[in-house]
Design a protein around this motif. Structure first.
Motif, mmCIF file in Angstrom:
data_model
loop_
_atom_site.group_PDB
_atom_site.id
_atom_site.type_symbol
_atom_site.label_atom_id
_atom_site.label_comp_id
_atom_site.label_asym_id
_atom_site.label_seq_id
_atom_site.Cartn_x
_atom_site.Cartn_y
_atom_site.Cartn_z
ATOM 1 N N LEU A 60 5.237 -14.000 14.485
ATOM 2 C CA LEU A 60 4.097 -13.160 14.129
ATOM 3 C C LEU A 60 3.981 -11.955 15.055
ATOM 4 N N ALA A 61 4.228 -12.172 16.348
ATOM 5 C CA ALA A 61 4.144 -11.062 17.299
ATOM 6 C C ALA A 61 5.211 -10.008 17.021
ATOM 7 N N ALA A 62 6.419 -10.447 16.695
ATOM 8 C CA ALA A 62 7.500 -9.504 16.419
ATOM 9 C C ALA A 62 7.231 -8.729 15.134
ATOM 10 N N ALA A 63 6.706 -9.412 14.127
ATOM 11 C CA ALA A 63 6.372 -8.735 12.877
ATOM 12 C C ALA A 63 5.261 -7.712 13.094
ATOM 13 N N THR A 64 4.251 -8.098 13.854
ATOM 14 C CA THR A 64 3.120 -7.199 14.121
ATOM 15 C C THR A 64 3.555 -5.975 14.914
ATOM 16 N N ALA A 65 4.420 -6.179 15.908
ATOM 17 C CA ALA A 65 4.903 -5.058 16.709
ATOM 18 C C ALA A 65 5.681 -4.054 15.852
ATOM 19 N N ALA A 66 6.533 -4.575 14.957
ATOM 20 C CA ALA A 66 7.296 -3.686 14.079
ATOM 21 C C ALA A 66 6.377 -2.970 13.096
ATOM 22 N N LEU A 67 5.373 -3.663 12.593
ATOM 23 C CA LEU A 67 4.416 -3.063 11.667
ATOM 24 C C LEU A 67 3.678 -1.901 12.331
ATOM 25 N N ARG A 68 3.230 -2.124 13.553
ATOM 26 C CA ARG A 68 2.474 -1.079 14.254
ATOM 27 C C ARG A 68 3.361 0.112 14.619
ATOM 28 N N ARG A 69 4.607 -0.176 14.917
ATOM 29 C CA ARG A 69 5.492 0.914 15.332
ATOM 30 C C ARG A 69 5.983 1.732 14.143
ATOM 31 N N TRP A 70 6.335 1.056 13.044
ATOM 32 C CA TRP A 70 7.010 1.735 11.940
ATOM 33 C C TRP A 70 6.151 1.881 10.685
ATOM 34 N N GLY A 71 5.045 1.137 10.608
ATOM 35 C CA GLY A 71 4.200 1.214 9.426
ATOM 36 C C GLY A 71 4.490 0.133 8.412
ATOM 37 N N GLY A 72 3.770 0.191 7.286
ATOM 38 C CA GLY A 72 3.821 -0.886 6.313
ATOM 39 C C GLY A 72 5.074 -0.955 5.475
ATOM 40 N N GLY A 73 5.795 0.162 5.329
ATOM 41 C CA GLY A 73 6.996 0.158 4.502
ATOM 42 C C GLY A 73 8.106 0.957 5.134
ATOM 43 N N ALA A 74 9.304 0.820 4.552
ATOM 44 C CA ALA A 74 10.461 1.536 5.087
ATOM 45 C C ALA A 74 10.466 3.006 4.678
ATOM 46 N N THR A 75 9.672 3.378 3.692
ATOM 47 C CA THR A 75 9.422 4.744 3.206
ATOM 48 C C THR A 75 10.531 5.331 2.349
ATOM 49 N N GLY A 76 11.660 4.663 2.207
ATOM 50 C CA GLY A 76 12.731 5.203 1.381
ATOM 51 C C GLY A 76 13.931 4.291 1.384
ATOM 52 N N SER A 77 14.967 4.697 0.674
ATOM 53 C CA SER A 77 16.203 3.920 0.683
ATOM 54 C C SER A 77 16.829 3.997 2.076
ATOM 55 N N ARG A 78 17.737 3.060 2.342
ATOM 56 C CA ARG A 78 18.376 3.017 3.653
ATOM 57 C C ARG A 78 19.139 4.304 3.961
ATOM 58 N N LEU A 79 19.626 4.992 2.926
ATOM 59 C CA LEU A 79 20.413 6.198 3.141
ATOM 60 C C LEU A 79 19.556 7.457 3.286
ATOM 61 N N VAL A 80 18.243 7.324 3.087
ATOM 62 C CA VAL A 80 17.363 8.482 3.224
ATOM 63 C C VAL A 80 16.499 8.308 4.472
ATOM 64 N N THR A 81 15.379 7.598 4.349
ATOM 65 C CA THR A 81 14.511 7.379 5.511
ATOM 66 C C THR A 81 14.303 5.901 5.816
ATOM 67 N N GLY A 82 14.953 5.023 5.063
ATOM 68 C CA GLY A 82 14.650 3.599 5.144
ATOM 69 C C GLY A 82 15.358 2.815 6.221
ATOM 70 N N THR A 83 16.160 3.472 7.058
ATOM 71 C CA THR A 83 16.821 2.776 8.160
ATOM 72 C C THR A 83 16.107 3.100 9.464
ATOM 73 N N THR A 84 15.655 2.074 10.157
ATOM 74 C CA THR A 84 15.034 2.239 11.468
ATOM 75 C C THR A 84 15.921 1.596 12.528
ATOM 76 N N ALA A 85 15.587 1.848 13.774
ATOM 77 C CA ALA A 85 16.301 1.185 14.865
ATOM 78 C C ALA A 85 16.154 -0.327 14.756
ATOM 79 N N GLU A 86 15.023 -0.784 14.196
ATOM 80 C CA GLU A 86 14.779 -2.216 14.008
ATOM 81 C C GLU A 86 15.811 -2.826 13.064
ATOM 82 N N HIS A 87 16.130 -2.113 11.985
ATOM 83 C CA HIS A 87 17.136 -2.597 11.031
ATOM 84 C C HIS A 87 18.494 -2.765 11.713
ATOM 85 N N GLU A 88 18.877 -1.781 12.490
ATOM 86 C CA GLU A 88 20.201 -1.830 13.114
ATOM 87 C C GLU A 88 20.277 -2.926 14.172
ATOM 88 N N LEU A 89 19.183 -3.152 14.893
ATOM 89 C CA LEU A 89 19.170 -4.236 15.873
ATOM 90 C C LEU A 89 19.296 -5.588 15.181
#
Length: 386
Positions: A60-89
């Motif tokens: 729950l803590a990890a999910a909450t931290a990612a939510l606060r840092r990146w927001g509720g959605g990925a905002t786009g496809s992985r090739l546009v805006t949908g890839t974050t540092a969280e995804h790559e980790l």
């Protein structure tokens, strides 16, 4: 919309939908959604939360931290805006944990299978699929534009024959590692030997293997020594042992590159929500710290098998076949009425005549819960087996 000059529409819509619904009801195949409360008192033997981590504080803590840092959605496809540092980790951590070279996250396990199979198949590829493969692999076959050969469940000789007699230059063999309804294991070493002999790729869906099989829950592919092999592709979901949502393909770097360029469910789908990525990373961290969780799941499954009188499974899935769908649905309902939630699998999820209770073991079930489960299952099964 006319048949023999008569309209097939009613004021409420297509009449055939009512006819189809009635046939399903009579066959015992009608389904209803049953929303659960966040504080439901039911003991869970139905979900795929094998390690009991859905509400773990670190998840729950990890999910909450990612939510606060990146927001509720990925905002786009992985090739546009949908890839974050969280995804790559997450991709790096899952690859390292399972022994793969690289990973690529998808929005679900279903889209991971669709994307991997359709990108690796095509008109010049024979796809050989085990008859027990998950529906996502079945649908991937239908979309692949390949010739499909469905082999009997677990039949390595049939796979070898299909590969040896093919006319296509390429071949792709599909299997679950742990089959989701029976809980049995695929003969992965033998399948890989046959694939390598005949120049085929082996794709293994580890949805029910990660977190349960292998040292510390690293999966059946890792357990049998095939992790990192260049001709083995692993798909998995994050929604079972890893207590989140999403999917992943674990494979060689050139496979990852190919999927980024060609997998339609990767290119055209919005990226996995950051909170889900964070939750999966949190669950993986817990699993690393508590490698005994995988063994605890298998111990619980063995206990459920003894209580229900079936063979101990090599996985978290305990399948109690009752045959008739009405009987299976009634048994599930009686379990629920007495405080235990169990799965009820009927056609088309399972073959005709094999409707069943599907029980899933959970690593963190308490002693009190076990006592209640034992009593309820013993009583309900005694009623329906008379």
């Amino acid at each position: 919309m006319f048949k023999y000059g008569v309209s097939m529409l009613t004021p409420a819509g297509p009449a055939w939908l009512d006819d189809a619904a009635e046939r399903r009801r009579l066959a015992g195949l009608h389904r209803e959604l049953a929303p659960r409360s966040a504080a439901a008192p039911l003991i869970d033997l139905a979900s795929n939360d094998y390690l009991g981590l859905v509400r773990h504080p670190e998840v729950l803590a990890a999910a909450t931290a990612a939510l606060r840092r990146w927001g509720g959605g990925a905002t786009g496809s992985r090739l546009v805006t949908g890839t974050t540092a969280e995804h790559e980790l997450l991709e790096l951590e899952l690859a390292e944990f399972t022994g793969a070279e690289t990973g690529l996250a998808f929005s679900s396990g279903y889209t991971a299978n669709l994307g991997a199979v359709t990108a690796l198949a095509g008109k010049e590829t024979l796809v050989v699929s085990d008859a027990g493969c998950h529906a996502s692999l079945v649908d991937a076959c239908r979309l692949s534009r390949s010739r499909i050969c469905v082999t009997p469940h677990g039949d390595v000789h049939a796979v070898a024959h299909a590969l040896a007699t093919r006319t296509e230059p390429r071949a792709l063999v599909l299997t679950d590692s742990v089959f989701s309804t029976d809980g049995d294991l695929a003969p992965l070493r033998d399948l890989h030997r046959v694939c390598r002999t005949h120049g085929a790729l082996l794709l293994v869906d580890e949805a029910h293997g990660i977190g349960v099989r292998g040292v510390g829950g690293r999966g059946l592919v890792n357990e049998v020594g095939l992790a990192g092999e260049p001709d083995v592709i692993v798909t998995a979901t994050l929604s079972k042992a890893l207590a989140s949502q999403g999917g992943v393909v674990l494979a060689a770097g050139r496979v990852r590159d190919h999927l980024i360029d060609t997998a339609r469910t990767f290119i055209f789908d919005t990226g996995l929500a950051p909170a889900a990525v964070g939750a999966a990373r949190g669950a993986l961290k817990v699993l690393r710290a508590e490698p005994g969780l995988a063994g605890a799941v298998l111990d619980q499954a063995a206990h459920l098998a003894r209580v229900t009188g079936v063979q101990p499974p090599p996985s978290a899935v305990v399948s109690v076949i009752l045959g008739d769908p009405h009987v299976a649905a009634g048994a599930a309902r009686r379990c629920r009425e007495r405080g235990v939630q169990v799965g009820c699998f009927r056609p088309p999820s399972v073959p005709e005549g094999t409707s069943r209770l599907r029980l899933t073991a959970r690593a963190n079930i308490s002693g009190h819960e076990r006592a209640v489960v034992d009593s309820v299952l013993t009583d309900v099964l005694a009623e329906v087996r008379v």
